[in-house]
Design an enzyme around this catalytic site. Structure first.
Site, PDB file in Angstrom:
ATOM      1  CE1 TYR A  43      -5.252   6.950  -0.113  1.00 37.77           C
ATOM      2  CE2 TYR A  43      -4.983   7.128   2.266  1.00 37.77           C
ATOM      3  CZ  TYR A  43      -5.199   6.356   1.143  1.00 37.77           C
ATOM      4  OH  TYR A  43      -5.340   5.002   1.263  1.00 37.77           O
ATOM      5  CG  ASP A  71      -2.085   0.960   1.111  1.00 36.94           C
ATOM      6  OD1 ASP A  71      -3.087   0.679   0.433  1.00 36.94           O
ATOM      7  OD2 ASP A  71      -1.966   2.031   1.731  1.00 36.94           O
ATOM      8  CG  HIS A  81      -4.881  -3.909   0.285  1.00 37.13           C
ATOM      9  ND1 HIS A  81      -4.192  -3.519  -0.840  1.00 37.13           N
ATOM     10  CD2 HIS A  81      -4.750  -2.877   1.171  1.00 37.13           C
ATOM     11  CE1 HIS A  81      -3.683  -2.310  -0.657  1.00 37.13           C
ATOM     12  NE2 HIS A  81      -4.003  -1.900   0.551  1.00 37.13           N
TER      13      HIS A  81
END
Length: 432
Positions: free
Chosen positions: A336, A203, A390
Site C-alpha cells: 500500500y 485486488d 471479494h
C-alpha cells in the site's frame, strides 16, 4: 558395449538435464516444498496465551471492526480444531517453484494441462490473500472443458506470490506494481518459455495484471478481471452518464460506496504508516487474525462457507497462518505504501487490442458497471454474479472458473502454447 560417441551424447544430455533444473542462466529455478511446521508450536503457544476481553466494550456489530465473539470463535478453532499439517499437505499437492528474477525470489505454482494446445495463464492475487485463494480453481482450469460457444479449452496455470507475500522475497523500497508486472512477464516468457499468455487479476493483483495487460501488449493476449484498478464511479457520476443499474447492481453499488466512505481505515493505515501496524502485529498471530479476518468476514458474501463457497473458517485460518509462519505480514502491507497511486481516478484506455473480460461479483466491495470497464480495455465480456464477493476463487469457484474459461473464445497467442524451453518437463521430473 556403448560407443564413445553414444556415451558422450548421454553425458551431454544428462548435463543439460541437471542444468535445466535451475531454469537456465540467471533464474535459479528450483522445485519448492512448503515446510512451516517447525513454527507451529510457538504460534499455537502465542495464540493460547493471548488474552481477549471477556465481553464487548460496545455492542456495535461489525461496522467498527471484527466482532469479539467472531474473533474468539476463530481463536478457539485455531487452537482446538485447526491442523496446519493437513492444510500444508493440501497446498503441497501442487507443483511449487522459486525463481530469481532481477534479484527477487519469486515463488510460484505451475500446474500444466495434459492438452497440447493449453493456454498459458497467470493468476495474480491481492491483499490480504495469497496464492491460496486460487487453490480451488487451479486444477479445474487445467482440465479440458467447453466454453459457452462450444470451444474446447484448458490452461497451463501459473500462480505467483506477489513480492513480499509469503514465500516471495520482500522487494526494494519504492517497488511498484509496474515492477511486479515486469518480473511476472519475465517469469512467463523467459523463465517458463511462454511467448504469449492470458491473465487474471484481483485486488492488488488486478493492478499488476492491468499493468501487464497495458504494458506488455505483445505477450499478454487476453485478460480477465474481477476488480479494476481505478476508483469506482459515484452514484452522481452514474446519473450524469445516464447509466441505469439493475436492482442487484444497485445493492452492490451502495456497498461499494459504503466501503469508499467508511471501510478504508486499514488502507489509510497501511499506505501511510505500514511499520506501525506491521511491527505491532508482527509477532501476534491473534492480532494478525483480527486484522485479516475482519476483511474476509466483511468483504465476502454472507453465505460464505455454503456450497459452492469454500471460504470457511479453515480457509481464513490457513491464510493467516501463511502470513504469520512466513513472517510476511509486515512486508505484505507495504504494498500500500509503495503504490499510493495504484488506483487512479482518471480512467485511461490500455494501448492494446487484447480482449478483456470482466466479472462483477455482487458482494465485492468495489463496483464497476460495464460502461466504465469498457473505458480501460478491449471489453468483450461483462458478467454480473449475485453470489460471491471479494475472494471469488474461494467464494464462487464454479463461476470464476467458467468466466476464465471464456477467454478461450478470444485468445489468439503467437508461437507454441507449451513451454519452449526444457526447464519445465525436466525440473518436474526431478522434483516429482
Amino acid at each position: 558395449m556403448r560407443s564413445p560417441l553414444k556415451l558422450l551424447y548421454l553425458f551431454a544430455a544428462a548435463f543439460k538435464f541437471v542444468a535445466s533444473a535451475t531454469g537456465g542462466p540467471g533464474f535459479e529455478v528450483r522445485p519448492f516444498k512448503i515446510n512451516l511446521s517447525g513454527g507451529v508450536p510457538r504460534m499455537k503457544s502465542l495464540i493460547d496465551n493471548t488474552r481477549l476481553p471477556t465481553k464487548p466494550l460496545y455492542d456495535v456489530g461489525q461496522d467498527m471492526g471484527i466482532e469479539l465473539d467472531v474473533l474468539r470463535k476463530l481463536r478457539s478453532e485455531w487452537l482446538d480444531d485447526f491442523d496446519w499439517d493437513t492444510q500444508q499437505a493440501e497446498l503441497n499437492e501442487f507443483h511449487h517453484y522459486t525463481a530469481v528474477i532481477e534479484g527477487q525470489t519469486v515463488h510460484f505454482i505451475h500446474e500444466r494441462s495434459a492438452e497440447e494446445d493449453a493456454i498459458p495463464l497467470i493468476l495474480v492475487h491481492g491483499w490480504p490473500g495469497s496464492f491460496q485463494e486460487f487453490i480451488p480453481v487451479i486444477k479445474p482450469l487445467t482440465q479440458p472443458a467447453k466454453t459457452s460457444s462450444g470451444k474446447r479449452v484448458s490452461y497451463n496455470v501459473v500462480v505467483p506470490s506477489l513480492p513480499g507475500f509469503v514465500f516471495s522475497s520482500p522487494p526494494p523500497l519504492n517497488w511498484t506494481v509496474r515492477d511486479t508486472a515486469r518480473i511476472f512477464n519475465t517469469l512467463m516468457t523467459d523463465v517458463l518459455g511462454y511467448p504469449t499468455f492470458a491473465l487474471h487479476g484481483t485486488d492488488w493483483g488486478s493492478a499488476v495484471a492491468y499493468s501487464l495487460y497495458s504494458s506488455f501488449n505483445e505477450t499478454v493476449r487476453a485478460g480477465h478481471f474481477v476488480w479494476v484498478n481505478f476508483v469506482p464511479p459515484t452514484p452522481q457520476e452514474l446519473v450524469e452518464k445516464n447509466i441505469t443499474l439493475s436492482p442487484a447492481q444497485n445493492i452492490t453499488e451502495r456497498r461499494s460506496m459504503d466501503w469508499e466512505t467508511t471501510g478504508q481505515g486499514y488502507l489509510n493505515e497501511q499506505a501511510t504508516k505500514p511499520n506501525d501496524v506491521g511491527f505491532a502485529l508482527y509477532d501476534s498471530p491473534v492480532g494478525q487474525l483480527a486484522w485479516i479476518a475482519a476483511k474476509f468476514k466483511l468483504w465476502s458474501d454472507p453465505r460464505a462457507g455454503t456450497p459452492p463457497s469454500l471460504l470457511t473458517n479453515t480457509a481464513i485460518l490457513t491464510s493467516v497462518s501463511l502470513y504469520y509462519l512466513t513472517d510476511s505480514f509486515l512486508s505484505a502491507v507495504w504494498i500500500y505504501a509503495q503504490n499510493t497511486d495504484g488506483f487512479p481516478e482518471d480512467y485511461t484506455m490500455a494501448p492494446t487490442d487484447a480482449p478483456m473480460l470482466f466479472s462483477q461479483f455482487g458482494y465485492n466491495i468495489g463496483f464497476w458497471p460495464q460502461e466504465y470497464v469498457a473505458l480501460v480495455g478491449n471489453l468483450v465480456s461483462y458478467k454480473f454474479h449475485t453470489a460471491g464477493g471479494h475472494f471469488a476463487g474461494l467464494e464462487n469457484p464454479p463461476a470464476l472458473i467458467e468466466d476464465i474459461r471464456e477467454m478461450g473464445d478470444h485468445y489468439v497467442g503467437g508461437g507454441p502454447k507449451s513451454p519452449s524451453n526444457s526447464f519445465v518437463n525436466q525440473a518436474e521430473g526431478i522434483a516429482y
